[in-house]
Design a protein around this motif. Sequence first.
Motif, PDB file in Angstrom:
ATOM      1  N   THR A  47       0.813  -1.149   0.472  1.00  0.00           N
ATOM      2  CA  THR A  47      -0.078  -0.396  -0.133  1.00  0.00           C
ATOM      3  C   THR A  47       0.448   1.330  -0.060  1.00  0.00           C
ATOM      4  N   SER A  48       0.488   2.510  -0.897  1.00  0.00           N
ATOM      5  CA  SER A  48       1.439   3.486  -0.917  1.00  0.00           C
ATOM      6  C   SER A  48       3.285   3.393  -0.972  1.00  0.00           C
ATOM      7  N   SER A  49       3.377   2.402  -2.376  1.00  0.00           N
ATOM      8  CA  SER A  49       4.756   2.372  -2.270  1.00  0.00           C
ATOM      9  C   SER A  49       4.606   1.898  -3.399  1.00  0.00           C
ATOM     10  N   THR A  50       5.664   2.547  -4.843  1.00  0.00           N
ATOM     11  CA  THR A  50       6.154   2.147  -5.393  1.00  0.00           C
ATOM     12  C   THR A  50       7.586   2.034  -5.838  1.00  0.00           C
ATOM     13  N   THR A  51       7.988   1.610  -4.092  1.00  0.00           N
ATOM     14  CA  THR A  51       9.091   1.378  -4.327  1.00  0.00           C
ATOM     15  C   THR A  51       9.379  -0.883  -4.242  1.00  0.00           C
ATOM     16  N   LEU A  52       9.989  -1.101  -5.635  1.00  0.00           N
ATOM     17  CA  LEU A  52       9.677  -2.376  -5.508  1.00  0.00           C
ATOM     18  C   LEU A  52      10.561  -3.243  -3.979  1.00  0.00           C
ATOM     19  N   GLN A  53       9.426  -4.311  -3.681  1.00  0.00           N
ATOM     20  CA  GLN A  53      10.143  -5.622  -2.622  1.00  0.00           C
ATOM     21  C   GLN A  53      10.028  -6.385  -2.825  1.00  0.00           C
ATOM     22  N   ASP A  54      10.886  -6.989  -2.329  1.00  0.00           N
ATOM     23  CA  ASP A  54      10.745  -8.868  -2.580  1.00  0.00           C
ATOM     24  C   ASP A  54       9.717  -9.375  -2.287  1.00  0.00           C
ATOM     25  N   PHE A  85       0.802  -1.990 -11.628  1.00  0.00           N
ATOM     26  CA  PHE A  85       1.297  -3.003 -11.206  1.00  0.00           C
ATOM     27  C   PHE A  85       2.479  -3.284 -11.741  1.00  0.00           C
ATOM     28  N   LYS A  86       3.555  -3.205 -11.252  1.00  0.00           N
ATOM     29  CA  LYS A  86       4.641  -2.982 -11.725  1.00  0.00           C
ATOM     30  C   LYS A  86       5.868  -4.629 -10.918  1.00  0.00           C
ATOM     31  N   VAL A  87       6.788  -4.693 -12.083  1.00  0.00           N
ATOM     32  CA  VAL A  87       7.185  -6.077 -11.237  1.00  0.00           C
ATOM     33  C   VAL A  87       9.052  -6.295 -11.599  1.00  0.00           C
ATOM     34  N   GLY A  88       9.378  -7.266 -10.770  1.00  0.00           N
ATOM     35  CA  GLY A  88      11.106  -7.125 -11.210  1.00  0.00           C
ATOM     36  C   GLY A  88      11.423  -8.407 -10.568  1.00  0.00           C
ATOM     37  N   PHE A  89      12.345  -8.661 -10.394  1.00  0.00           N
ATOM     38  CA  PHE A  89      13.075  -9.791 -10.127  1.00  0.00           C
ATOM     39  C   PHE A  89      14.833  -8.865  -9.682  1.00  0.00           C
ATOM     40  N   SER A  90      15.087  -9.679  -8.259  1.00  0.00           N
ATOM     41  CA  SER A  90      16.326  -9.780  -7.489  1.00  0.00           C
ATOM     42  C   SER A  90      16.827 -10.763  -8.261  1.00  0.00           C
ATOM     43  N   ALA A  91      18.277 -11.459  -8.422  1.00  0.00           N
ATOM     44  CA  ALA A  91      18.547 -12.195  -9.036  1.00  0.00           C
ATOM     45  C   ALA A  91      20.823 -12.249  -8.981  1.00  0.00           C
ATOM     46  N   SER A 150      26.638 -18.481  -7.210  1.00  0.00           N
ATOM     47  CA  SER A 150      24.806 -18.962  -6.492  1.00  0.00           C
ATOM     48  C   SER A 150      24.834 -17.954  -6.131  1.00  0.00           C
ATOM     49  N   GLY A 151      23.227 -18.106  -5.685  1.00  0.00           N
ATOM     50  CA  GLY A 151      22.612 -17.227  -4.966  1.00  0.00           C
ATOM     51  C   GLY A 151      21.070 -17.074  -5.349  1.00  0.00           C
ATOM     52  N   THR A 152      20.285 -16.677  -4.631  1.00  0.00           N
ATOM     53  CA  THR A 152      18.605 -16.255  -4.568  1.00  0.00           C
ATOM     54  C   THR A 152      17.840 -15.678  -6.196  1.00  0.00           C
ATOM     55  N   VAL A 153      17.629 -15.878  -6.887  1.00  0.00           N
ATOM     56  CA  VAL A 153      16.072 -15.798  -7.592  1.00  0.00           C
ATOM     57  C   VAL A 153      15.186 -15.039  -6.920  1.00  0.00           C
ATOM     58  N   ARG A 154      14.423 -13.961  -6.930  1.00  0.00           N
ATOM     59  CA  ARG A 154      13.689 -13.489  -5.615  1.00  0.00           C
ATOM     60  C   ARG A 154      13.016 -12.394  -6.823  1.00  0.00           C
ATOM     61  N   PHE A 155      11.590 -12.760  -6.694  1.00  0.00           N
ATOM     62  CA  PHE A 155      10.527 -11.567  -7.870  1.00  0.00           C
ATOM     63  C   PHE A 155      10.446 -11.251  -6.048  1.00  0.00           C
ATOM     64  N   ARG A 156      10.230  -9.285  -7.240  1.00  0.00           N
ATOM     65  CA  ARG A 156      10.282  -8.338  -6.477  1.00  0.00           C
ATOM     66  C   ARG A 156       8.250  -7.614  -6.828  1.00  0.00           C
ATOM     67  N   TRP A 157       7.962  -6.867  -6.655  1.00  0.00           N
ATOM     68  CA  TRP A 157       6.524  -6.040  -7.050  1.00  0.00           C
ATOM     69  C   TRP A 157       6.229  -4.747  -6.491  1.00  0.00           C
ATOM     70  N   ALA A 158       5.888  -4.278  -6.348  1.00  0.00           N
ATOM     71  CA  ALA A 158       5.540  -2.547  -6.141  1.00  0.00           C
ATOM     72  C   ALA A 158       4.074  -2.196  -6.868  1.00  0.00           C
ATOM     73  N   GLN A 159       3.403  -0.911  -6.306  1.00  0.00           N
ATOM     74  CA  GLN A 159       2.563  -0.272  -6.929  1.00  0.00           C
ATOM     75  C   GLN A 159       3.539   0.317  -8.011  1.00  0.00           C
ATOM     76  N   ASP A 160       2.905   0.933  -8.952  1.00  0.00           N
ATOM     77  CA  ASP A 160       3.162   1.609  -9.820  1.00  0.00           C
ATOM     78  C   ASP A 160       2.917   3.324  -9.524  1.00  0.00           C
TER      79      ASP A 160
END
Length: 182
Positions: A47-54, A85-91, A150-160
């Motif tokens: 809610t009320s956030s445009t910052t991508l979060q894991d 809705f916006k999406v991304g990944f950290s990897a 090696s590492g973790t691939v994380r789905f990220r999302w937020a409000q646009d």
Amino acid sequence: MGWTSPRTWIAAEIVTAALMNTHVRDNLSALADRIQLVRKSADETVTSSTTLQDDDELLFTAVAGSSYKFTLGLIVSCASGTPDFKVGFSAPAGSLTWGVVGLDTAATSGTAQAVMSGRGVGTSGTSATVASVNGRLHVVLTGTFKCTTSGTVRFRWAQDTSSVSGVTVEEGSYIEAIRVAI
């Protein structure tokens, strides 16, 4: 332990524990780490956030030098059409590409509209605005990842568009990752 070519069994052969362990247990174990499936166990709202979060649950572990094919099946909902809705990944280091398509679940059978589109190339922070969410939307993201470390691939999302009407990724959403190359 790696994969062993399966044994060709002979009629009336006495099967030993060592044979079963090598050709059944060990091969099943070798296959088990190739497929990772995570299903979201609870709704998660931004809610009320445009910052991508894991996302709290939608992630997979990548092994260095491996390639993966992944699919996310998302159920996204919002009471207002304001927050896109916006999406991304950290990897970890590597090469990640993905695309997204969604259907309007309110449309009648045979007339569903493609209402989401987006794509990404890169790793951490990659994002695309993919939809104005009004009601409930089913979204499929698919992609590939060639892992350098090696590492973790994380789905990220937020409000646009920031809004007090939260966007929710619902329980039952999932990520499936298949290691296609070692």
